[in-house]
Design a protein around this motif. Structure first.
Motif, PDB file in Angstrom:
ATOM      1  N   VAL A 162       8.681  -8.985 -18.035  1.00  0.00           N
ATOM      2  CA  VAL A 162       7.937  -9.021 -16.619  1.00  0.00           C
ATOM      3  C   VAL A 162       6.971 -10.898 -16.900  1.00  0.00           C
ATOM      4  O   VAL A 162       6.351 -11.067 -17.295  1.00  0.00           O
ATOM      5  CB  VAL A 162       6.471  -8.295 -16.572  1.00  0.00           C
ATOM      6  N   GLU A 163       7.584 -11.425 -15.585  1.00  0.00           N
ATOM      7  CA  GLU A 163       6.544 -12.811 -15.857  1.00  0.00           C
ATOM      8  C   GLU A 163       6.406 -12.889 -14.373  1.00  0.00           C
ATOM      9  O   GLU A 163       6.213 -11.754 -13.753  1.00  0.00           O
ATOM     10  CB  GLU A 163       7.770 -13.822 -15.495  1.00  0.00           C
ATOM     11  N   SER A 164       4.401 -14.293 -15.036  1.00  0.00           N
ATOM     12  CA  SER A 164       3.753 -14.198 -13.952  1.00  0.00           C
ATOM     13  C   SER A 164       3.816 -15.442 -14.189  1.00  0.00           C
ATOM     14  O   SER A 164       3.897 -15.915 -15.113  1.00  0.00           O
ATOM     15  CB  SER A 164       2.931 -13.338 -14.418  1.00  0.00           C
ATOM     16  N   LEU A 218       2.835 -19.946 -16.963  1.00  0.00           N
ATOM     17  CA  LEU A 218       3.871 -19.086 -16.837  1.00  0.00           C
ATOM     18  C   LEU A 218       4.088 -17.984 -17.741  1.00  0.00           C
ATOM     19  O   LEU A 218       3.538 -18.290 -19.192  1.00  0.00           O
ATOM     20  CB  LEU A 218       4.785 -19.536 -16.460  1.00  0.00           C
ATOM     21  N   SER A 219       3.893 -16.705 -17.952  1.00  0.00           N
ATOM     22  CA  SER A 219       3.370 -15.120 -18.304  1.00  0.00           C
ATOM     23  C   SER A 219       4.452 -14.909 -18.801  1.00  0.00           C
ATOM     24  O   SER A 219       5.365 -14.886 -18.040  1.00  0.00           O
ATOM     25  CB  SER A 219       1.559 -14.494 -18.805  1.00  0.00           C
ATOM     26  N   CYS A 220       5.025 -14.268 -19.863  1.00  0.00           N
ATOM     27  CA  CYS A 220       6.435 -13.513 -19.643  1.00  0.00           C
ATOM     28  C   CYS A 220       4.807 -11.952 -20.579  1.00  0.00           C
ATOM     29  O   CYS A 220       5.465 -12.229 -22.296  1.00  0.00           O
ATOM     30  CB  CYS A 220       7.514 -13.816 -20.420  1.00  0.00           C
ATOM     31  N   ALA A 221       5.792 -11.129 -20.682  1.00  0.00           N
ATOM     32  CA  ALA A 221       5.186  -9.535 -20.957  1.00  0.00           C
ATOM     33  C   ALA A 221       6.400  -8.804 -21.312  1.00  0.00           C
ATOM     34  O   ALA A 221       7.017  -8.706 -20.971  1.00  0.00           O
ATOM     35  CB  ALA A 221       3.800  -9.008 -20.239  1.00  0.00           C
ATOM     36  N   ALA A 222       6.668  -8.400 -22.523  1.00  0.00           N
ATOM     37  CA  ALA A 222       7.019  -7.591 -22.751  1.00  0.00           C
ATOM     38  C   ALA A 222       7.120  -6.629 -23.718  1.00  0.00           C
ATOM     39  O   ALA A 222       6.025  -6.334 -23.828  1.00  0.00           O
ATOM     40  CB  ALA A 222       8.562  -8.355 -24.411  1.00  0.00           C
ATOM     41  N   ASN A 244       2.427  -9.459 -27.101  1.00  0.00           N
ATOM     42  CA  ASN A 244       3.579  -9.205 -27.057  1.00  0.00           C
ATOM     43  C   ASN A 244       4.035 -10.209 -26.319  1.00  0.00           C
ATOM     44  O   ASN A 244       4.890  -9.482 -24.697  1.00  0.00           O
ATOM     45  CB  ASN A 244       4.933  -8.385 -27.186  1.00  0.00           C
ATOM     46  N   THR A 245       3.510 -10.884 -25.269  1.00  0.00           N
ATOM     47  CA  THR A 245       3.800 -11.904 -24.495  1.00  0.00           C
ATOM     48  C   THR A 245       4.119 -13.341 -24.630  1.00  0.00           C
ATOM     49  O   THR A 245       3.128 -13.771 -25.815  1.00  0.00           O
ATOM     50  CB  THR A 245       2.262 -11.988 -23.916  1.00  0.00           C
ATOM     51  N   VAL A 246       4.364 -14.046 -24.054  1.00  0.00           N
ATOM     52  CA  VAL A 246       5.634 -15.825 -24.376  1.00  0.00           C
ATOM     53  C   VAL A 246       4.881 -16.159 -23.269  1.00  0.00           C
ATOM     54  O   VAL A 246       4.809 -15.664 -21.868  1.00  0.00           O
ATOM     55  CB  VAL A 246       6.529 -15.404 -24.518  1.00  0.00           C
ATOM     56  N   TYR A 247       4.428 -17.547 -23.218  1.00  0.00           N
ATOM     57  CA  TYR A 247       3.717 -18.716 -22.452  1.00  0.00           C
ATOM     58  C   TYR A 247       4.486 -19.897 -22.498  1.00  0.00           C
ATOM     59  O   TYR A 247       5.137 -20.092 -23.262  1.00  0.00           O
ATOM     60  CB  TYR A 247       1.948 -18.798 -22.498  1.00  0.00           C
ATOM     61  N   LEU A 248       4.205 -20.209 -21.116  1.00  0.00           N
ATOM     62  CA  LEU A 248       4.735 -21.641 -20.653  1.00  0.00           C
ATOM     63  C   LEU A 248       3.412 -22.329 -20.308  1.00  0.00           C
ATOM     64  O   LEU A 248       3.836 -22.050 -18.988  1.00  0.00           O
ATOM     65  CB  LEU A 248       6.254 -21.436 -20.165  1.00  0.00           C
ATOM     66  N   GLN A 249       3.785 -23.482 -20.558  1.00  0.00           N
ATOM     67  CA  GLN A 249       2.393 -24.028 -20.067  1.00  0.00           C
ATOM     68  C   GLN A 249       2.976 -24.986 -19.629  1.00  0.00           C
ATOM     69  O   GLN A 249       3.571 -26.051 -20.437  1.00  0.00           O
ATOM     70  CB  GLN A 249       0.700 -24.266 -21.357  1.00  0.00           C
ATOM     71  N   GLY A 290      12.501 -13.371 -12.440  1.00  0.00           N
ATOM     72  CA  GLY A 290      11.940 -14.681 -11.880  1.00  0.00           C
ATOM     73  C   GLY A 290      11.420 -14.311 -11.952  1.00  0.00           C
ATOM     74  O   GLY A 290      10.175 -14.046 -10.571  1.00  0.00           O
ATOM     75  N   THR A 291      10.367 -16.349 -11.949  1.00  0.00           N
ATOM     76  CA  THR A 291       9.275 -16.364 -11.308  1.00  0.00           C
ATOM     77  C   THR A 291       9.499 -18.013 -10.333  1.00  0.00           C
ATOM     78  O   THR A 291       9.895 -18.676 -10.995  1.00  0.00           O
ATOM     79  CB  THR A 291       8.112 -16.470 -11.702  1.00  0.00           C
ATOM     80  N   GLN A 292       8.930 -18.129  -9.339  1.00  0.00           N
ATOM     81  CA  GLN A 292       9.632 -19.319  -8.501  1.00  0.00           C
ATOM     82  C   GLN A 292       7.752 -20.096  -8.853  1.00  0.00           C
ATOM     83  O   GLN A 292       6.898 -19.923  -8.690  1.00  0.00           O
ATOM     84  CB  GLN A 292       9.881 -18.797  -6.814  1.00  0.00           C
ATOM     85  N   VAL A 293       9.465 -21.331  -9.377  1.00  0.00           N
ATOM     86  CA  VAL A 293       8.227 -22.676  -9.854  1.00  0.00           C
ATOM     87  C   VAL A 293       8.418 -23.713  -8.531  1.00  0.00           C
ATOM     88  O   VAL A 293      10.063 -24.168  -8.313  1.00  0.00           O
ATOM     89  CB  VAL A 293       8.128 -23.190 -10.796  1.00  0.00           C
ATOM     90  N   THR A 294       7.545 -24.108  -8.132  1.00  0.00           N
ATOM     91  CA  THR A 294       7.818 -25.116  -6.274  1.00  0.00           C
ATOM     92  C   THR A 294       6.535 -25.932  -7.050  1.00  0.00           C
ATOM     93  O   THR A 294       5.750 -25.972  -6.325  1.00  0.00           O
ATOM     94  CB  THR A 294       7.981 -24.587  -5.202  1.00  0.00           C
ATOM     95  N   VAL A 295       7.460 -27.585  -7.027  1.00  0.00           N
ATOM     96  CA  VAL A 295       6.650 -28.580  -7.537  1.00  0.00           C
ATOM     97  C   VAL A 295       6.962 -29.933  -6.136  1.00  0.00           C
ATOM     98  O   VAL A 295       7.806 -30.210  -5.833  1.00  0.00           O
ATOM     99  CB  VAL A 295       6.567 -29.308  -8.554  1.00  0.00           C
TER     100      VAL A 295
END
Length: 119
Positions: free
Chosen positions: A5-7, A20-24, A76-81, A112-117
């Motif tokens: 689950v991404e957020s 971004l976070s992804c909980a497994a 059990n979470t991965v992040y993307l800064q 998936g989670t939308q990123v708009t710049v």
């Protein structure tokens, strides 16, 4: 089975940051690789960054020095800064888990989670 689950996606101005976070959940195993991929409009899905269970990381050249992938084993979470974001970073970002199943590996994907710049 593994659920991801991404957020953390959203709209940000160029030069800004998002995390971004992804909980497994489920049977992720002790030797797995977690990663982030993205797919922009009309483009193929591409690697952004990966991190192994022992902490080895890999980045796409386009994000090196701007993005940082990390993981918290206890959650059990991965992040993307994502820092210094550019309009070309706009995409749907997907979390992927490569998990050992017997003698093979199996890939699981988040929704998936939308990123708009904006420029």
């Amino acid at each position: 089975q593994v659920q991801l689950v991404e957020s953390g996606g959203g709209l940000v101005q160029a030069g800004g940051s998002l995390r971004l976070s992804c909980a497994a959940s489920g049977s992720t195993g002790s030797r797995n690789v977690m990663g982030w991929y993205r797919q922009g409009p009309g483009k193929q899905r591409e690697l952004v960054a990966t991190v192994s269970s022992v902490g080895s990381t890999n980045y796409a050249d386009s994000v090196k020095g701007r993005f940082t992938i990390s993981r918290d084993g206890s959650k059990n979470t991965v992040y993307l800064q994502m820092d210094s974001l550019k309009p070309e970073d706009s995409a749907v970002y997907y979390c992927r888990a490569t998990v050992p199943v017997g003698l093979s590996f199996y890939d699981y994907w988040g929704q998936g989670t939308q990123v708009t710049v904006s420029s």
